[in-house]
Motif scaffolding. Structure first.
Motif, PDB file in Angstrom:
ATOM      1  N   UNK A 147      56.915 -25.749 -22.191  1.00  0.00           N
ATOM      2  CA  UNK A 147      55.642 -26.483 -22.180  1.00  0.00           C
ATOM      3  C   UNK A 147      55.168 -26.619 -20.730  1.00  0.00           C
ATOM      4  N   UNK A 148      53.924 -27.101 -20.550  1.00  0.00           N
ATOM      5  CA  UNK A 148      53.382 -27.254 -19.199  1.00  0.00           C
ATOM      6  C   UNK A 148      54.236 -28.197 -18.358  1.00  0.00           C
ATOM      7  N   UNK A 149      54.647 -29.324 -18.933  1.00  0.00           N
ATOM      8  CA  UNK A 149      55.459 -30.296 -18.195  1.00  0.00           C
ATOM      9  C   UNK A 149      56.793 -29.694 -17.788  1.00  0.00           C
ATOM     10  N   UNK A 150      57.367 -28.940 -18.725  1.00  0.00           N
ATOM     11  CA  UNK A 150      58.662 -28.299 -18.426  1.00  0.00           C
ATOM     12  C   UNK A 150      58.499 -27.253 -17.319  1.00  0.00           C
ATOM     13  N   UNK A 151      57.404 -26.513 -17.370  1.00  0.00           N
ATOM     14  CA  UNK A 151      57.170 -25.495 -16.335  1.00  0.00           C
ATOM     15  C   UNK A 151      57.015 -26.161 -14.959  1.00  0.00           C
ATOM     16  N   UNK A 152      56.343 -27.317 -14.926  1.00  0.00           N
ATOM     17  CA  UNK A 152      56.166 -27.980 -13.641  1.00  0.00           C
ATOM     18  C   UNK A 152      57.505 -28.491 -13.107  1.00  0.00           C
ATOM     19  N   UNK A 153      58.384 -28.948 -14.019  1.00  0.00           N
ATOM     20  CA  UNK A 153      59.714 -29.393 -13.585  1.00  0.00           C
ATOM     21  C   UNK A 153      60.486 -28.200 -12.999  1.00  0.00           C
ATOM     22  N   UNK A 154      60.374 -27.071 -13.674  1.00  0.00           N
ATOM     23  CA  UNK A 154      61.045 -25.867 -13.154  1.00  0.00           C
ATOM     24  C   UNK A 154      60.482 -25.510 -11.783  1.00  0.00           C
ATOM     25  N   UNK A 155      59.168 -25.651 -11.662  1.00  0.00           N
ATOM     26  CA  UNK A 155      58.514 -25.333 -10.398  1.00  0.00           C
ATOM     27  C   UNK A 155      59.026 -26.252  -9.276  1.00  0.00           C
ATOM     28  N   UNK A 156      59.277 -27.543  -9.634  1.00  0.00           N
ATOM     29  CA  UNK A 156      59.825 -28.483  -8.639  1.00  0.00           C
ATOM     30  C   UNK A 156      61.265 -28.091  -8.301  1.00  0.00           C
ATOM     31  N   UNK A 174      47.850 -31.893 -12.487  1.00  0.00           N
ATOM     32  CA  UNK A 174      46.509 -31.407 -12.855  1.00  0.00           C
ATOM     33  C   UNK A 174      46.463 -30.727 -14.209  1.00  0.00           C
ATOM     34  N   UNK A 175      47.541 -30.029 -14.557  1.00  0.00           N
ATOM     35  CA  UNK A 175      47.543 -29.294 -15.830  1.00  0.00           C
ATOM     36  C   UNK A 175      48.401 -29.989 -16.884  1.00  0.00           C
ATOM     37  N   UNK A 176      48.732 -31.282 -16.652  1.00  0.00           N
ATOM     38  CA  UNK A 176      49.646 -31.969 -17.568  1.00  0.00           C
ATOM     39  C   UNK A 176      48.950 -33.165 -18.210  1.00  0.00           C
ATOM     40  N   UNK A 177      49.470 -33.563 -19.368  1.00  0.00           N
ATOM     41  CA  UNK A 177      48.955 -34.804 -19.971  1.00  0.00           C
ATOM     42  C   UNK A 177      49.536 -35.984 -19.187  1.00  0.00           C
ATOM     43  N   UNK A 178      49.080 -37.201 -19.490  1.00  0.00           N
ATOM     44  CA  UNK A 178      49.470 -38.347 -18.660  1.00  0.00           C
ATOM     45  C   UNK A 178      50.964 -38.630 -18.750  1.00  0.00           C
ATOM     46  N   UNK A 179      51.539 -38.427 -19.922  1.00  0.00           N
ATOM     47  CA  UNK A 179      52.970 -38.718 -20.088  1.00  0.00           C
ATOM     48  C   UNK A 179      53.809 -37.784 -19.216  1.00  0.00           C
ATOM     49  N   UNK A 180      53.473 -36.493 -19.323  1.00  0.00           N
ATOM     50  CA  UNK A 180      54.196 -35.516 -18.501  1.00  0.00           C
ATOM     51  C   UNK A 180      53.882 -35.718 -17.021  1.00  0.00           C
ATOM     52  N   UNK A 181      52.638 -36.077 -16.711  1.00  0.00           N
ATOM     53  CA  UNK A 181      52.230 -36.338 -15.326  1.00  0.00           C
ATOM     54  C   UNK A 181      53.040 -37.484 -14.739  1.00  0.00           C
ATOM     55  N   UNK A 182      53.181 -38.554 -15.506  1.00  0.00           N
ATOM     56  CA  UNK A 182      53.965 -39.693 -15.024  1.00  0.00           C
ATOM     57  C   UNK A 182      55.416 -39.300 -14.774  1.00  0.00           C
TER      58      UNK A 182
END
Lengths: 237, 800
Positions: A147-156, A174-182
């Motif tokens: 998912x987008x949130x998971x991809x951003x975690x991988x990116x980090x 920017x590309x995540x919902x608020x829950x994943x953003x938080x």
């Protein structure tokens, strides 16, 4: 006083030529201390991402100077700039920029490969980083399976892999919902508490407030520099 | 490295398959043709000081051309009068012998040589010795030299073969040596597969006292060191005229005799140089098409990979590291293509050997050398490097964000629309030229291969027997009668006839035909046959047939085919009843005209013919034809025939047994294969243009995905964008086809000026191809346009 790790001095950057020339950064200057969490905020088009690209050595300024650990970047050749990117900077992109053809683990190990680490060492370190962002169980998957949130975690995790100590984070939510953003912001805060220097570009005041200090940009110039919830030593010049 | 490669392959099958096959096909063609170019133009002769070797050709000039050959007595005359430092030798292409001391009595081709031939060539024997003064003409030395491959095939490469005796037909010969494996001589094919006998050791060739030129008899000369051909060419011309007056006075009454001196290198090359250069031009065109195709594909890939490359840059990779990674990957792809290309080249070299056996000398030595393989490895490395460089240069290291934002606005160094159009136009233009030329070749070759023979071959069988082991003429005649009876008694056989040649006939026994006044009418092949032959072979006759007793007449009646009839008189009705001379002073009445026989694939065998009814004349070879029933099983019949003939006389050999259809089909094969190769080339050209146009259009659209997105965002419909894209494409496509048409026009003019080129432009075919090609190109362009438009170009506007 915190040790100064990043120094931006009168940076300018323009795009286009002649009448079409648009100046995006116009003499931006500030410093960032070791272990500091600095947010760069401002409206769309104010030059935040361009500034971060220059700080991440992904773009070159037209004028001014930029130092990392006291080294003037303009004096570095392409090879040394590449080495600096690999060893001193971890970049987190808004659009993740994971390579689709290779696994999550290989994506995270990518910076280590260019640092010359052995395959086994790369794998071990990449798994550690994935564990630290809670993604170690997805190591074998391809980015497109996340998912987008998971991809951003991988990116980090990828940005952490090189143990650079500095994370440049461009609109991570920017590309995540608020829950994943938080969740991503909580992860960044946690990393900062562990000593990682973070420069965050965001237009969301809620996330900017999480930083030690916020630098406001408008039309390519610094218009506001204020302390966040936990005041640091560095100030906008 | 393999995992990313496999992932990449699954994601981009079209790219990998197109690149691999394009490269493999191009390399295989290039390697094969370069091997030919090397063989024809650059490979030195395997003899010391080859520039001193010359071929001396003599020719009787007849009204419709010339007859090449040599006269054995000329060599004696030249040697006695010519500069003694010039060494002269001769060789003669001859028939097949049988190794009669072997159980299977295998046939082996035999060539004849003067005792000094190999010393003139200055070759070293592989084993034993060469012919020397012991084998000089007149000594009748029963020696045999083994060609290298004949030694391998028939003697298992035995090291102790020298000194052994072998039975060739009726005589025993001593093996005196084995020749080296790379012997080449003008006008002789596959001479490493033959046995060499001294010139005077053939049982039927009478070399002394001949008053004619022998077609297979060739002279070569080693000039003294430093002597220039221009210096002795005139002298040779003078001596030829003198020798002609001495030994062929009869011929010189009617015809001129000419001579020509050619270096052995040039003689070997013959007309094949032009053929190879034409092949090279064709393959070069395909190479250019392939390179454009590959560069288009690679640029499209580079844009697709730009994000991954930029990410690698962003995380510390240096240009060198990225280049190395890309190089390893590309080397794998290109290496695979090179291996495939080498395999295909090996296959095509085999095909070339078959197809061009009659056109290019020393094809038996054509092979892929180690240097070719090394060249391929180098080439693979170079192509892989180039591919990697293109990938690397799609991303500007100091402006990585542009690539990372994946907006499709255009990243790195891209080619302009003008260059894209030029590349596409070049590819389309060259492909069209290749396609048009290959279509002409296909029409020409298939037209020749599938033409009517003019005889009935259905259920007709041909059996050629070799009588040479039966010494007495009367015994041969009795045996012949028994053979006819045996054939007539075979179940499923209805009618039997016979002639002194197979059908199609080998063109031997070409004689001059003169009219009653002694004027030469034509050179024609004389055929003797039994009554009923024409009926059996379905050859219609105009006029009277042969009568019983005709064979007993001294001034026997003859029939002629339509070709000879046309040479005799423009009005065929005037031919029947006229009289001709056939090498003697007798006048033979022409009683009928027989329809021509065509030989598909071998027009050279379609010669004027005259026929005489004589039955069997005691020749050492005779051919029987018979009609078999439809249910006749060829294999069973062959076994039955062999056993019956063996029972008649064990000395009787079956030289050939085939259906009449198979006899004609053997000549079609070369043209059918050539048509196959031309079709393959046309398909390659088509495939390349399909892949290339698709690749370049895809590249052009992907690099403009952003602007397409903007247009869509501004309210343009996909149908409008379709039209725009097609309009943009039409200009380079039409330009390319126009240029191709002009090029074909020029090529057609050139072909008309070259008598050796039989291709005549078929403009209606070219016009049809032009329209079909235009439709194909537009169809090919349709898919990438649809794909890009269906892929939501609006997405490009978002920073995803």
């Amino acid at each position: 006083m915190r040790k100064e790790v990043l120094k931006v001095d009168r940076i300018t950057r323009s795009f286009g030529q002649g009448d079409q020339k648009a100046t995006v950064l116009n003499g931006v200057s500030f410093t960032v201390g070791e272990g500091e969490f600095v947010a760069i905020s401002g409206p769309s088009g104010c030059g935040k991402s361009t500034l971060l690209s220059i700080m991440g050595l992904l773009d070159s300024p037209d004028g001014g100077e930029y130092w990392i650990d006291g080294l003037a970047i303009s004096e570095l050749n392409a090879q040394a700039r590449a080495a600096m990117r690999g060893s001193r900077i971890g970049f987190v992109f808004q659009s993740f920029n994971l390579i689709d053809e290779i696994s999550v683990l290989d994506n995270v190990a990518l910076p280590l490969k260019y640092m010359g680490q052995s395959a086994a060492g790369r794998q071990r370190r990449a798994l550690e980083c994935l564990k630290s962002v809670g993604m170690d169980d997805k190591a074998a998957l391809l980015p497109s399976q996340l998912s987008g949130g998971q991809q951003q975690r991988v990116s980090i995790a990828r940005a952490l892999a090189g143990e650079s100590g500095i994370l440049l984070v461009d609109e991570p939510t920017g590309n995540l919902d608020s829950k994943n953003g938080d969740a991503v912001m909580a992860l960044l805060q946690q990393l900062n508490q562990q000593g990682t220097t973070i420069v965050l570009v965001t237009h969301d005041p809620r996330y900017a407030d999480m930083a030690d200090r916020t630098i406001g940009l408008m039309d390519g110039v610094v218009v506001d520099a204020r302390q966040g919830h936990d005041a640091g030593v560095a100030q906008a010049c | 490295m393999l995992n990313p490669f496999l992932h990449g392959f699954v994601r981009a099958k079209q790219y990998y398959l197109t690149v691999t096959f394009t490269l493999a096909l191009t390399l295989s063609m290039m390697i094969s043709v370069f091997a030919l170019v090397d063989l024809v133009f650059f490979q030195p002769l395997p003899y010391p000081a080859p520039q001193q070797l010359h071929q001396l050709r003599t020719q009787v000039v007849v009204p419709n051309g010339g007859f090449d050959g040599g006269n054995p007595q000329f060599i004696d005359y030249f040697q006695s009068t010519f500069d003694p430092s010039m060494q002269l030798a001769a060789y003669h292409s001859w028939s097949e012998y049988k190794l009669t001391d072997r159980l299977q009595r295998p046939s082996v081709p035999v060539r004849l040589a003067t005792g000094n031939l190999f010393s003139v060539l200055a070759v070293q024997p592989h084993l034993g010795r060469l012919f020397d003064e012991r084998e000089q003409t007149g000594n009748q030395q029963p020696s045999v030299l083994l060609g290298y491959r004949a030694w391998q095939t028939h003697f298992d490469g035995a090291a102790d073969v020298v000194g052994q005796k072998v039975q060739l037909n009726k005589r025993r010969f001593n093996v005196v040596g084995v020749l080296p494996d790379n012997l080449v001589l003008p006008d002789l094919d596959n001479i490493n597969d033959v046995l060499w006998l001294p010139m005077d050791m053939d049982e039927s060739l009478q070399i002394k006292g001949s008053q004619a030129l022998m077609g297979g008899y060739k002279l070569i000369m080693r000039a003294s060191n430093g002597a220039l051909p221009a210096e002795f060419e005139q002298e040779f011309e003078r001596l030829t005229q003198e020798a002609g007056q001495l030994y062929m006075p009869g011929t010189l009454k009617s015809f001129d005799i000419a001579s020509k001196l050619t270096s052995v290198e040039q003689a070997l090359r013959g007309d094949s140089g032009a053929l190879v250069l034409m092949l090279l031009a064709g393959v070069s065109a395909l190479l250019v098409i392939a390179l454009i195709n590959l560069s288009g594909m690679q640029m499209a890939r580079a844009i697709g990979r730009s994000k991954a490359v930029a990410v690698s840059f962003a995380f510390g990779a240096s240009s060198r590291q990225i280049m190395l990674d890309a190089f390893k990957h590309n080397l794998l792809v290109v290496g695979l293509a090179v291996l495939l290309g080498l395999g295909l080249a090996m296959l095509s070299v085999g095909q070339i050997r078959i197809l061009a056996a009659d056109s290019i000398a020393r094809l038996d030595t054509l092979s892929l050398s180690l240097s070719t393989v090394l060249f391929c490895v180098l080439l693979a490395g170079l192509i892989a490097w180039l591919f990697s460089y293109i990938e690397l240069k799609a991303v500007k290291e100091d402006q990585l964000m542009a690539s990372l934002q994946a907006s499709g606005k255009g990243v790195g160094k891209q080619i302009s629309a003008g260059v894209s159009h030029l590349l596409m136009a070049l590819q389309i233009g060259l492909s069209f030229v290749v396609l048009a030329v290959t279509c002409h070749v296909v029409l020409l070759t298939l037209g020749e291969a599938l033409k009517e023979t003019g005889v009935t071959t259905e259920n007709r069988w041909s059996l050629t027997l070799d009588y040479r082991n039966i010494e007495r003429g009367e015994a041969r005649l009795n045996l012949h009668r028994s053979v006819v009876r045996t054939l007539e008694q075979l179940p499923a056989v209805s009618t039997v006839s016979h002639a002194n040649v197979t059908r199609p006939a080998e063109t031997v026994n070409i004689n001059m035909v003169e009219d009653e006044q002694g004027r030469t009418l034509a050179n024609a092949q004389g055929i003797t046959l039994a009554p009923g032959y024409f009926e059996l072979m379905g050859m219609p006759v105009n006029g009277a047939g042969f009568q019983n007793g005709d064979e007993l007449l001294e001034a026997y009646p003859v029939m002629v085919n339509q070709r000879l009839a046309q040479s005799m008189n423009a009005d065929p009705s005037q031919v029947i009843g006229s009289k001709i001379k056939l090498g003697d002073e007798l006048l033979h009445p022409v009683i009928g005209i027989v329809n021509n026989v065509s030989v598909p694939g071998s027009p050279g065998k379609e010669v004027p013919e005259h026929y005489r009814a004589t039955g069997y004349g005691g020749d050492y070879r005779h051919t029987y034809v018979f009609v078999g029933s439809e249910s006749l099983d060829a294999a069973q019949l062959a076994v039955r025939l062999a056993s019956r003939l063996q029972a008649l006389d064990p000395r009787l050999d079956i030289a050939d047994f085939r259906s009449a259809q198979a006899l004609f089909d053997q000549y079609r094969q070369r043209h059918l294969s050539a048509a196959g190769v031309a079709i393959a080339l046309a398909l390659v050209a088509l495939l390349m243009v399909v892949a290339g146009v698709s690749g370049i259009v895809s590249y052009m659209l992907r690099s403009r995905r952003y602007s397409l997105g903007v247009k869509l965002a501004m309210g343009a419909g996909t149908s409008v964008l379709f039209k725009e894209s097609f309009k943009e494409l039409l200009a380079p496509v039409l330009m390319a086809l126009w240029m191709a048409f002009c090029l074909l026009f020029m090529l057609s003019g050139y072909a008309l000026s070259q008598p050796a080129i039989e291709l005549v432009a078929n403009w209606s075919l070219i016009g049809t191809l032009l329209l079909a090609f235009l439709a194909l190109v537009l169809l090919v362009a349709y898919f990438p346009i649809r794909q890009v438009l269906a892929g939501d170009p609006l997405q490009a506007l978002r920073n995803d």
